[in-house]
Scaffold this motif. Structure first.
Motif, PDB file in Angstrom:
ATOM      1  N   GLU A  48      31.006  17.883  34.288  1.00 31.86           N
ATOM      2  CA  GLU A  48      32.457  18.023  34.447  1.00 31.86           C
ATOM      3  C   GLU A  48      32.858  19.463  34.718  1.00 31.86           C
ATOM      4  OE1 GLU A  48      33.487  18.276  29.728  1.00 31.86           O
ATOM      5  OE2 GLU A  48      33.019  16.363  30.640  1.00 31.86           O
ATOM      6  N   PRO A  49      33.971  19.671  35.431  1.00 31.02           N
ATOM      7  CA  PRO A  49      34.439  21.046  35.633  1.00 31.02           C
ATOM      8  C   PRO A  49      34.928  21.633  34.322  1.00 31.02           C
ATOM      9  CG  PRO A  49      35.992  19.469  36.552  1.00 31.02           C
ATOM     10  CD  PRO A  49      34.808  18.694  36.105  1.00 31.02           C
ATOM     11  N   GLY A  50      34.542  22.857  34.053  1.00 31.64           N
ATOM     12  CA  GLY A  50      34.940  23.503  32.813  1.00 31.64           C
ATOM     13  C   GLY A  50      33.888  23.409  31.731  1.00 31.64           C
ATOM     14  N   ASN A  51      32.764  22.761  32.001  1.00 29.21           N
ATOM     15  CA  ASN A  51      31.686  22.658  31.027  1.00 29.21           C
ATOM     16  C   ASN A  51      30.643  23.709  31.387  1.00 29.21           C
ATOM     17  OD1 ASN A  51      29.577  21.901  29.337  1.00 29.21           O
ATOM     18  ND2 ASN A  51      30.097  19.741  29.490  1.00 29.21           N
ATOM     19  N   ASN A  65      39.231  19.737  26.048  1.00 28.34           N
ATOM     20  CA  ASN A  65      39.831  20.925  25.458  1.00 28.34           C
ATOM     21  C   ASN A  65      41.016  21.395  26.286  1.00 28.34           C
ATOM     22  OD1 ASN A  65      38.142  21.430  23.165  1.00 28.34           O
ATOM     23  ND2 ASN A  65      36.510  21.837  24.625  1.00 28.34           N
ATOM     24  N   SER A  66      42.096  21.727  25.584  1.00 27.34           N
ATOM     25  CA  SER A  66      43.272  22.222  26.298  1.00 27.34           C
ATOM     26  C   SER A  66      43.048  23.648  26.801  1.00 27.34           C
ATOM     27  CB  SER A  66      44.500  22.168  25.399  1.00 27.34           C
ATOM     28  OG  SER A  66      44.272  22.861  24.208  1.00 27.34           O
ATOM     29  N   LYS A  67      42.081  24.354  26.234  1.00 25.42           N
ATOM     30  CA  LYS A  67      41.684  25.669  26.727  1.00 25.42           C
ATOM     31  C   LYS A  67      40.215  25.587  27.119  1.00 25.42           C
ATOM     32  CE  LYS A  67      44.799  28.551  24.029  1.00 25.42           C
ATOM     33  NZ  LYS A  67      44.858  29.668  23.083  1.00 25.42           N
ATOM     34  N   ALA A  68      39.918  25.825  28.378  1.00 28.90           N
ATOM     35  CA  ALA A  68      38.544  25.758  28.861  1.00 28.90           C
ATOM     36  C   ALA A  68      38.354  26.815  29.940  1.00 28.90           C
ATOM     37  CB  ALA A  68      38.239  24.371  29.416  1.00 28.90           C
TER      38      ALA A  68
END
Length: 169
Positions: A48-51, A65-68
């Motif tokens: 996933e994007p942001g991982n 997460n709302s912040k990534a």
């Protein structure tokens, strides 16, 4: 002025932990790898994007997460030359249900290695934005920086370790 028959639909908000409970076992980004032995077991990865670590865990999840923090690479080929650009994204808006791509702010990472590392630290630690992901973001940046240099022809690819098997290649 709205007509009385029109209804406005809004996305319902739910906590990050509830979102994780809903998507941790099934989502389109999961990649399950079976281990070779009973002892090694199964590895569950996530694309996933942001991982940053590509692990299926709540801490590194970019969906829940709302912040990534996400790192992205774009490649462009023009006249036989490859241009590689690396950018970092921070999740800034929580409720972008209809257009999730609008929830990320993009910062181009086009300076030298040391200044870019300082930029990553200033965006995460100095602004108290997911300080626990600083090391993972720096590790991902180092790997992507190396990849960009190899693509441009400025460095050799990293040497990978061979296994303990008896076959020589």
């Amino acid at each position: 002025p709205r007509k009385s028959s029109e209804t406005v639909t809004t996305m319902a908000t739910c906590p990050d932990s509830l979102t994780w409970m809903l998507v941790k076992k099934q989502n389109c980004f999961l990649q399950k790898r079976n281990g070779n032995t009973k002892r090694s077991g199964t590895v569950v990865l996530s694309s996933e994007p942001g991982n940053l670590k590509n692990l299926n865990s709540y801490k590194y999840s970019g969906l829940c997460n709302s912040k990534a923090i996400k790192m992205a690479v774009e490649e462009e080929e023009t006249e036989g030359k490859t241009k590689v650009t690396v950018s970092m994204g921070l999740k800034i808006k929580k409720n972008c249900g209809k257009k999730p791509s609008k929830s990320w702010s993009t910062i181009p990472l086009n300076k030298d290695f040391r200044r870019t590392a300082k930029c990553i630290k200033s965006q995460t630690v100095a602004q108290a934005y997911r300080t626990d992901l600083t090391d993972a973001a720096l590790a991902r940046w180092a790997a992507l920086h190396r990849f960009a240099k190899v693509k441009k022809g400025l460095a050799k690819p990293a040497v990978t370790k061979k296994g303990r098997g008896g076959k020589d290649e």
